[in-house]
Design a protein around this motif. Structure first.
Motif, PDB file in Angstrom:
ATOM      1  N   MET A 449       0.841  -0.982  -0.211  1.00  0.00           N
ATOM      2  CA  MET A 449       0.035   0.122  -0.057  1.00  0.00           C
ATOM      3  C   MET A 449       0.951   1.106  -0.065  1.00  0.00           C
ATOM      4  SD  MET A 449      -1.529  -0.524   3.794  1.00  0.00           S
ATOM      5  CE  MET A 449      -0.555  -0.438   5.076  1.00  0.00           C
ATOM      6  N   HIS A 450       0.263   2.371  -0.724  1.00  0.00           N
ATOM      7  CA  HIS A 450       1.066   3.710  -0.494  1.00  0.00           C
ATOM      8  C   HIS A 450       0.226   4.212   0.591  1.00  0.00           C
ATOM      9  CE1 HIS A 450       1.868   2.239  -4.355  1.00  0.00           C
ATOM     10  NE2 HIS A 450       1.674   3.133  -5.219  1.00  0.00           N
ATOM     11  N   LEU A 451       1.106   4.821   1.611  1.00  0.00           N
ATOM     12  CA  LEU A 451       0.384   5.795   2.522  1.00  0.00           C
ATOM     13  C   LEU A 451       0.454   6.953   1.831  1.00  0.00           C
ATOM     14  CD1 LEU A 451      -0.700   6.887   5.072  1.00  0.00           C
ATOM     15  CD2 LEU A 451       1.419   6.862   6.087  1.00  0.00           C
ATOM     16  N   ILE A 452      -0.356   7.611   1.455  1.00  0.00           N
ATOM     17  CA  ILE A 452      -0.203   9.054   1.077  1.00  0.00           C
ATOM     18  C   ILE A 452      -0.738  10.004   2.174  1.00  0.00           C
ATOM     19  CG2 ILE A 452      -1.224  10.754  -0.869  1.00  0.00           C
ATOM     20  CD1 ILE A 452       0.059   8.278  -2.216  1.00  0.00           C
ATOM     21  N   VAL A 453       0.170  10.982   2.575  1.00  0.00           N
ATOM     22  CA  VAL A 453      -0.182  12.101   3.420  1.00  0.00           C
ATOM     23  C   VAL A 453       0.019  13.215   2.796  1.00  0.00           C
ATOM     24  CG1 VAL A 453       0.795  12.967   5.621  1.00  0.00           C
ATOM     25  CG2 VAL A 453       0.917  10.735   5.261  1.00  0.00           C
ATOM     26  N   GLU A 454      -1.130  14.156   2.579  1.00  0.00           N
ATOM     27  CA  GLU A 454      -1.268  15.337   1.923  1.00  0.00           C
ATOM     28  C   GLU A 454      -0.967  16.295   2.948  1.00  0.00           C
ATOM     29  OE1 GLU A 454      -0.936  15.791  -1.069  1.00  0.00           O
ATOM     30  OE2 GLU A 454      -1.886  14.013  -2.014  1.00  0.00           O
ATOM     31  N   ILE A 455      -0.003  17.359   2.954  1.00  0.00           N
ATOM     32  CA  ILE A 455       0.078  18.468   3.758  1.00  0.00           C
ATOM     33  C   ILE A 455      -0.531  19.468   3.069  1.00  0.00           C
ATOM     34  CG2 ILE A 455       1.671  20.252   4.754  1.00  0.00           C
ATOM     35  CD1 ILE A 455       3.602  17.818   5.577  1.00  0.00           C
ATOM     36  N   VAL A 456      -1.329  20.288   3.462  1.00  0.00           N
ATOM     37  CA  VAL A 456      -2.200  21.332   2.826  1.00  0.00           C
ATOM     38  C   VAL A 456      -1.687  22.596   3.548  1.00  0.00           C
ATOM     39  CG1 VAL A 456      -4.476  22.380   2.361  1.00  0.00           C
ATOM     40  CG2 VAL A 456      -4.245  19.998   2.438  1.00  0.00           C
ATOM     41  N   PHE A 457      -1.054  23.543   2.588  1.00  0.00           N
ATOM     42  CA  PHE A 457      -0.588  24.755   3.254  1.00  0.00           C
ATOM     43  C   PHE A 457      -1.051  25.882   2.559  1.00  0.00           C
ATOM     44  CE2 PHE A 457       2.383  25.222  -0.388  1.00  0.00           C
ATOM     45  CZ  PHE A 457       2.647  23.806  -0.581  1.00  0.00           C
ATOM     46  N   ASP A 458      -0.893  27.073   3.108  1.00  0.00           N
ATOM     47  CA  ASP A 458      -1.180  28.446   2.411  1.00  0.00           C
ATOM     48  C   ASP A 458       0.023  28.944   1.762  1.00  0.00           C
ATOM     49  OD1 ASP A 458      -1.606  31.059   2.089  1.00  0.00           O
ATOM     50  OD2 ASP A 458      -2.261  31.471   3.886  1.00  0.00           O
ATOM     51  N   ARG A 459      -0.135  29.004   0.421  1.00  0.00           N
ATOM     52  CA  ARG A 459       0.649  29.305  -0.524  1.00  0.00           C
ATOM     53  C   ARG A 459       1.580  30.723  -0.124  1.00  0.00           C
ATOM     54  NH1 ARG A 459      -2.082  28.443  -6.196  1.00  0.00           N
ATOM     55  NH2 ARG A 459      -3.512  28.300  -4.600  1.00  0.00           N
ATOM     56  N   ASP A 460       0.685  31.453   0.508  1.00  0.00           N
ATOM     57  CA  ASP A 460       1.294  32.885   1.153  1.00  0.00           C
ATOM     58  C   ASP A 460       1.854  32.799   2.577  1.00  0.00           C
ATOM     59  OD1 ASP A 460       0.821  33.784  -1.405  1.00  0.00           O
ATOM     60  OD2 ASP A 460      -1.092  34.874  -0.941  1.00  0.00           O
ATOM     61  N   ASP A 461       1.968  31.850   3.030  1.00  0.00           N
ATOM     62  CA  ASP A 461       2.616  31.645   4.278  1.00  0.00           C
ATOM     63  C   ASP A 461       3.683  30.975   4.410  1.00  0.00           C
ATOM     64  OD1 ASP A 461       2.806  31.363   7.151  1.00  0.00           O
ATOM     65  OD2 ASP A 461       0.912  31.065   7.377  1.00  0.00           O
ATOM     66  N   THR A 462       4.929  31.875   4.394  1.00  0.00           N
ATOM     67  CA  THR A 462       6.276  31.322   4.214  1.00  0.00           C
ATOM     68  C   THR A 462       6.369  30.527   5.431  1.00  0.00           C
ATOM     69  OG1 THR A 462       6.906  33.588   3.380  1.00  0.00           O
ATOM     70  CG2 THR A 462       8.617  32.173   3.699  1.00  0.00           C
ATOM     71  N   GLU A 463       5.927  30.844   6.530  1.00  0.00           N
ATOM     72  CA  GLU A 463       6.472  29.923   7.799  1.00  0.00           C
ATOM     73  C   GLU A 463       5.736  28.633   7.965  1.00  0.00           C
ATOM     74  OE1 GLU A 463       5.675  28.386  11.574  1.00  0.00           O
ATOM     75  OE2 GLU A 463       4.013  30.010  10.988  1.00  0.00           O
ATOM     76  N   ARG A 464       4.598  28.501   7.450  1.00  0.00           N
ATOM     77  CA  ARG A 464       4.037  27.412   7.534  1.00  0.00           C
ATOM     78  C   ARG A 464       4.555  26.336   6.125  1.00  0.00           C
ATOM     79  NH1 ARG A 464       3.619  26.191  11.648  1.00  0.00           N
ATOM     80  NH2 ARG A 464       2.405  24.394  11.055  1.00  0.00           N
ATOM     81  N   LYS A 465       4.914  27.118   5.235  1.00  0.00           N
ATOM     82  CA  LYS A 465       5.557  26.320   4.005  1.00  0.00           C
ATOM     83  C   LYS A 465       6.889  25.647   4.611  1.00  0.00           C
ATOM     84  CE  LYS A 465       5.666  29.042   0.230  1.00  0.00           C
ATOM     85  NZ  LYS A 465       5.230  29.590  -1.075  1.00  0.00           N
ATOM     86  N   GLN A 466       7.831  26.481   5.339  1.00  0.00           N
ATOM     87  CA  GLN A 466       8.800  25.940   5.803  1.00  0.00           C
ATOM     88  C   GLN A 466       8.691  25.104   6.827  1.00  0.00           C
ATOM     89  OE1 GLN A 466      11.981  26.960   4.767  1.00  0.00           O
ATOM     90  NE2 GLN A 466      12.455  25.187   6.137  1.00  0.00           N
ATOM     91  N   ALA A 467       7.662  25.357   7.757  1.00  0.00           N
ATOM     92  CA  ALA A 467       7.253  23.897   8.580  1.00  0.00           C
ATOM     93  C   ALA A 467       6.927  22.528   7.779  1.00  0.00           C
ATOM     94  CB  ALA A 467       6.081  24.231   9.495  1.00  0.00           C
ATOM     95  N   ALA A 468       6.091  22.632   6.879  1.00  0.00           N
ATOM     96  CA  ALA A 468       5.758  21.752   5.927  1.00  0.00           C
ATOM     97  C   ALA A 468       6.840  21.039   5.446  1.00  0.00           C
ATOM     98  CB  ALA A 468       4.898  22.133   4.776  1.00  0.00           C
ATOM     99  N   MET A 469       7.864  21.948   4.904  1.00  0.00           N
ATOM    100  CA  MET A 469       9.138  21.174   4.388  1.00  0.00           C
ATOM    101  C   MET A 469       9.833  20.346   5.354  1.00  0.00           C
ATOM    102  SD  MET A 469      10.078  21.183   1.239  1.00  0.00           S
ATOM    103  CE  MET A 469      11.443  21.378   0.889  1.00  0.00           C
ATOM    104  N   ASP A 470      10.039  20.919   6.531  1.00  0.00           N
ATOM    105  CA  ASP A 470      10.681  20.341   7.653  1.00  0.00           C
ATOM    106  C   ASP A 470      10.171  19.138   8.036  1.00  0.00           C
ATOM    107  OD1 ASP A 470      12.447  22.445   7.578  1.00  0.00           O
ATOM    108  OD2 ASP A 470      11.665  23.368   9.419  1.00  0.00           O
TER     109      ASP A 470
END
Ligand code: FAD
Length: 544
Positions: A449-470
Motif C-alpha cells: 500500500m501507498h500511504l499518501i499523506v497530504e500536507i495542505v498549506f497556505d501558499r502565501d504563508d512562508t512560515e507554514r511552508k517551511q514547517a511543511a518542508m521540515d
C-alpha cells in the motif's frame, strides 16, 4: 494569489549568456513557428486545477520564482520533439517535458532546473491514435486526459470498456502513468496496465519499445515485453527519454458494480483492519485499489475551510475532528474504507457477504447506507472513480487553508498491521511536532500500500511552508530509517528521496548515472529528475 501583470525578465538557464539564450530561442522559433514558442516573461499566474499554468508549480512550496521555465515550446509531432532535442543539444539548454503539467503535489508543471525550456507536449499532441474494441486497448499521445478518453469511449458507444482514472480526471493518461500514478479500479496500477512506448531519446533517436520494434506487428498494445531487455521501465520517473506515444489497456465493463463504505471508530482499529484487508485484497475479494482514509481528510473533503472547525494553531485536536465527524452524514469514526465490488449482482453478493462478515469483526465497525448520504457526499465521488468515471470532487480538501496548496509524502509498505501503525505513528508525531493537520490515506494496491499523506498549506504563508518542508524532510528520513521509501515524490524532495535508496553504496544511483551519461552526454533532458544529475551538473551544488 494576487495577480501581478507586470513584465518579468525571462529566466536564463544557469551558465548561458542572456544574449546567446535569446538567440537560441529565435533559432527554435524559426524551426517551430513563432507562435509555438513562448518566453516566460509575464507575471506568474496560478489559476486553478483546470486552468493551470505550464510555467511553474502553481502549488509551490518554495518561492514561486525558484522552479520556473524560461520558455515553453509546443511541438505537434514526434519529429518536432526530435528537432527540439537536437536544438537543446546544440545550445546546451536544459529542457523539461510535461504532458499536461497537472502533477500537483509532486511539482505541477515546474522543471527541476530553473530556466529550463518546458516542452508542453499535451497542448498539440493530444490525439487518441487508436482504440481497439476487440483487444480492449488504446494508443494515446501525451495530451489525452482521463476525461477525454472516457468521453470518446462514450461517444463511440464502447460501453464494454472502462478507463481507470485517478482521483482527479483532468491529468494526462501518459504523464500520470509515467509517474507511476494510481487509479481506483482493478486497473489502478497504471504503469502495470500500459503496453508499449514511443520515445525520443536525449540525443534525438526515436525508438518504439516492446512489440512496437517489430515492423508490421499488431500486438504493440497487447503484449508489453517484446523481445530482449524490457526497456520501458527506464522511461518512467526518469530523465532518459521523452515519451510521445503510449499504449494502454482498458478494463472490461464488469457487468455491474456496487460501492461500499465501512467506518471504524478508533485510531488503533487500523492495525486489525489491515490484517483483514490483506488476504481479501490479495485474494481479490476486495477487488479495487481502495482507500482507507482518516476522518480528518474526510471532513476536509466537504470543501469547508479549517477555520469553520477550529481557529487555534497547532495540529487540529482529535476531539474537534470527532465532534465534526459526529455531525457529518457518515457519523463519528476515525477510519473509512471505500471500496467497490464488480460483476453481476449474484457475484457481488457473494463477495460483499465475505467483506461484511470480516469488516464487522472489528468492534464498532459500521457499514454506511449510501441512501442516508446527501448527493454531493464524497462517497459518490469515490463511487464514480471506482467505476472509471473521471471526477474533480477530490480538489475540495485543498480549500482547507486559504490559498490552499498541497505536497505529498508517499511511502510504500506491506499491507500489515505493524507497518501501518508504524507509519501512522511516525506521521502523527511529526505533524504534531510541526503543528500541521495530519491527512493520511492508505491506498491499498495488491500486495503493498501507498500511504499518501497530504500536507495542505497556505501558499502565501512562508512560515507554514517551511514547517511543511521540515516535516516532510523528517518524515522521509525517519521512514527510511525504518525501511520505508517513497513511491513518488515532489521535485524539491527528489534528491533526498533518491539518497534513501542507497543499498550497496548507492549502486542503483551509480547505475542510473551511467545510463544518464551514455544516453544524454550533454545533460540536456530534465537534469535532476528523480535525483539523477548528468555529469556536467554533478558535484556542483544542484542538489536540494
Ligand atoms: P504531467 O504533469 O504531465 O507529468 C507527470 C510527470 O511525468 C512529470 O514529472 C513529467 O516530467 C513526466 N512526464 C510527463 N510527460 C512526459 C513525457 N512525455 N515524457 C517523459 N516524461 C514525462 N495522482 C495519482 O496518481 N492518483 C491520484 O489519485 C491523485 N489524486 C490527486 C488528488 C489531488 C487533489 C491532486 C491535486 C493531485 C492528485 N494526483 C493524483 C496527482 C496528479 O494530479 C496526477 O498524478 C496527474 O495525473 C499528474 O499530472 P499529469 O497527468 O498532467 O502529468
Amino acid at each position: 494569489k494576487p495577480i501581478r501583470d507586470r513584465q518579468r525578465l525571462p529566466v536564463v538557464p544557469q551558465g548561458i549568456e542572456r544574449d546567446d539564450f535569446l538567440a537560441a530561442l529565435e533559432d527554435l522559433k524559426a524551426k517551430m513557428g513563432h507562435e509555438f514558442v513562448e518566453i516566460n516573461d509575464k507575471a506568474l499566474k496560478d489559476g486553478w486545477y483546470m486552468e493551470h499554468p505550464n510555467t511553474h508549480d502553481m502549488m509551490t512550496i518554495l518561492d514561486e520564482e525558484e522552479l520556473v521555465a524560461s520558455a515553453v515550446v509546443y511541438p505537434s509531432t514526434t519529429e518536432e520533439v526530435q528537432q527540439i532535442v537536437l536544438w537543446a543539444n546544440k545550445h546546451r539548454i536544459p529542457i523539461f517535458p510535461i504532458s499536461m503539467g497537472r502533477n500537483l503535489g509532486y511539482g505541477g508543471a515546474a522543471p527541476r532546473v530553473r530556466g529550463s525550456v518546458t516542452l508542453d507536449l499535451g497542448k498539440r499532441m493530444n490525439k487518441i491514435l487508436d482504440i481497439n474494441p476487440e483487444d480492449y486497448t488504446c494508443l494515446v499521445e501525451p495530451g489525452v486526459s482521463f476525461y477525454a478518453l472516457h468521453e470518446v469511449l462514450k461517444e463511440k458507444g464502447y460501453d464494454h470498456m472502462w478507463v481507470d482514472t485517478p482521483d482527479l480526471g483532468g491529468g494526462s493518461i501518459l504523464g500520470n502513468t509515467l509517474d507511476r500514478g494510481v487509479g481506483y479500479t482493478p486497473y489502478g496500477d497504471h504503469w502495470a496496465c500500459h503496453s508499449g512506448l514511443e520515445v525520443v531519446l536525449p540525443t534525438g533517436e526515436i525508438i518504439r519499445t516492446g512489440m512496437g520494434a517489430l515492423p508490421g506487428n499488431n500486438t504493440w498494445q497487447a503484449f508489453p515485453y517484446g523481445f530482449g531487455p524490457y526497456s520501458d521501465g527506464l522511461f518512467s520517473q526518469s530523465n532518459f527519454g521523452i515519451v510521445t506515444k503510449m499504449g494502454m489497456t482498458l478494463m472490461p465493463n464488469p457487468g455491474g458494480y456496487e460501492s461500499f463504505m465501512y467506518t471504524f471508530q478508533k485510531e488503533e482499529d487500523l492495525g486489525p483492519l489491515m490484517e483483514i484487508i490483506r488476504p481479501l485484497r490479495i485474494g481479490m475479494i476486495l477487488e479495487n485499489v481502495a482507500q482507507v482514509r482518516h476522518v480528518a481528510q474526510g471532513i476536509a473533503a466537504q470543501g469547508l475551510p479549517r477555520s469553520k472547525f477550529y481557529q487555534g494553531s497547532g495540529s487540529i485536536p482529535d476531539e474537534v475532528l470527532h465532534t465534526a465527524a459526529a455531525e457529518s452524514p457518515a457519523g463519528d469514526h476515525t477510519w473509512a474504507y471505500y471500496g467497490m465490488s464488480y460483476g453481476p449482482s449474484h457475484i457481488r453478493a457473494y463477495k460483499l457477504a465475505i467483506v461484511d462478515a470480516e469488516f464487522l469483526k472489528i468492534p464498532g465497525a459500521k457499514k454506511v447506507d449510501p441512501s442516508t448520504l446527501p448527493a454531493d457526499d464524497y462517497y459518490f465521488s469515490r463511487d464514480r472513480i471506482a467505476a472509471g468515471i473521471p471526477d474533480i470532487h477530490e480538489l475540495r480538501w485543498v480549500n482547507w487553508t486559504p490559498n490552499g496548496a498541497h505536497i505529498a509524502f508517499s511511502p510504500v509498505s506491506p499491507i500489515r498491521s505493524a507497518d501501518a501503525m508504524k507509519l501512522f505513528g511516525l506521521g502523527k508525531k511529526l505533524h504534531q511536532q510541526y503543528g500541521i493537520d495530519f491527512f493520511p490515506a492508505f491506498i491499498v494496491g495488491l500486495r503493498e500500500m501507498h500511504l499518501i499523506v497530504e500536507i495542505v498549506f497556505d501558499r502565501d504563508d512562508t512560515e507554514r511552508k517551511q514547517a511543511a518542508m521540515d516535516c516532510l524532510r523528517d518524515m522521509i528520513d525517519q521512514a527510511a530509517a525504518l525501511g520505508y521509501g517513497e513511491y513518488r515524490t515532489h521535485l524539491v524532495l527528489m534528491d533526498q528521496v533518491a539518497s534513501t535508496y542507497s543499498w550497496g553504496d548507492g549502486a542503483l544511483m551509480k547505475f542510473n548515472e551511467r545510463l544518464k551519461d551514455a544516453l544524454d552526454p550533454n545533460g540536456i533532458l530534465a537534469p535532476g529528475k528523480s535525483g539523477i544529475w548528468p555529469k556536467r551538473y554533478r558535484g556542483r551544488g544542484w542538489e536540494m
